[in-house]
Design an enzyme around this catalytic site. Structure first.
Site, PDB file in Angstrom:
ATOM      1  N   VAL A  63      56.569 -41.323  54.038  1.00 22.07           N
ATOM      2  CA  VAL A  63      57.820 -40.626  54.317  1.00 22.07           C
ATOM      3  C   VAL A  63      57.704 -39.927  55.663  1.00 22.07           C
ATOM      4  O   VAL A  63      56.718 -39.231  55.929  1.00 22.07           O
ATOM      5  CB  VAL A  63      58.149 -39.599  53.214  1.00 22.07           C
ATOM      6  CG1 VAL A  63      59.473 -38.888  53.519  1.00 22.07           C
ATOM      7  CG2 VAL A  63      58.202 -40.268  51.846  1.00 22.07           C
ATOM      8  N   LYS A 111      61.870 -43.011  54.046  1.00 21.13           N
ATOM      9  CA  LYS A 111      60.722 -43.569  53.332  1.00 21.13           C
ATOM     10  C   LYS A 111      60.666 -45.064  53.585  1.00 21.13           C
ATOM     11  O   LYS A 111      61.673 -45.758  53.490  1.00 21.13           O
ATOM     12  CB  LYS A 111      60.832 -43.307  51.832  1.00 21.13           C
ATOM     13  CG  LYS A 111      59.625 -43.808  51.059  1.00 21.13           C
ATOM     14  CD  LYS A 111      59.680 -43.369  49.601  1.00 21.13           C
ATOM     15  CE  LYS A 111      58.425 -43.782  48.863  1.00 21.13           C
ATOM     16  NZ  LYS A 111      58.440 -43.304  47.474  1.00 21.13           N
ATOM     17  N   ASP A 131      55.630 -40.727  38.987  1.00 17.95           N
ATOM     18  CA  ASP A 131      54.651 -39.848  39.650  1.00 17.95           C
ATOM     19  C   ASP A 131      54.452 -38.586  38.843  1.00 17.95           C
ATOM     20  O   ASP A 131      53.614 -37.810  39.065  1.00 17.95           O
ATOM     21  CB  ASP A 131      55.097 -39.496  41.064  1.00 17.95           C
ATOM     22  CG  ASP A 131      55.069 -40.716  41.981  1.00 17.95           C
ATOM     23  OD1 ASP A 131      54.392 -41.697  41.631  1.00 17.95           O
ATOM     24  OD2 ASP A 131      55.722 -40.677  43.027  1.00 17.95           O
TER      25      ASP A 131
END
Length: 175
Positions: A67, A82, A175
């Site tokens: 990013v 990104k 994540d």
């Protein structure tokens, strides 16, 4: 990682057999990522333009992407951009997952979920741009929460509500 190593070795062999595999814009991104680590400013390198975006510095990276803080030139605004990491060593499945991540994020509207502005591809490099959120990362804040359990609990409530909103749309944040 055996499969990744084999892909890289194949690319290096192919590169030595003919013209360079990387086009200039992708090459700049890849070189900057390797040279800069967490921030392009640390390496003294300046990444220039990527389509409508002027890349300024690396602000984060993960298993799939990197990013950048960027300026979207057509709208004169700062954004986070990104890009998939290692476009030429990524599989078609990686590219498909990256696009699905962008589409999933773009389908959400919640005050604690970063809005996605644009999804696209520039010179075969997939990317998406999103609102730039300045500040520290959750990882950078963790130590300070060890001695402040109430603030940590309050933050967890905010995070849980955002994740719940994503789950309500059938999206699982891995994540």
């Amino acid at each position: 990682d055996g499969p990744l190593r084999r892909r890289i070795e194949r690319l290096l062999e192919m590169d030595s057999e003919g013209p360079p595999l990387l086009n200039p814009s992708v090459e700049l991104v890849e070189e900057a990522l390797v040279a800069a680590g967490p921030s392009c400013e640390q390496s003294g390198r300046v990444i220039t333009y990527f389509g409508d975006y002027r890349l300024q510095e690396v602000i984060g990276s993960g298993a799939m992407g990197v990013v950048y803080r960027a300026r979207q030139m057509s709208l004169n605004r700062e954004v986070a951009s990104k890009m998939i990491r290692g476009v030429l060593v990524s599989s078609e499945g990686d590219r498909r997952r990256f696009k699905l991540e962008a589409e999933a994020g773009a389908s959400l509207s919640h005050p604690n979920i970063v809005p996605i502005y644009e999804v696209g591809e520039y010179e075969q490099q997939p990317y998406f741009s999103m609102k730039l959120i300045d500040g520290r990362t959750l990882e950078e804040c963790l130590d300070s929460f060890r001695t402040r359990p109430r603030e940590a609990a309050s933050l967890m409530i905010v995070i849980a509500r955002a994740i719940h909103a994503a789950h309500g749309h059938g999206i699982l944040h891995r994540d």
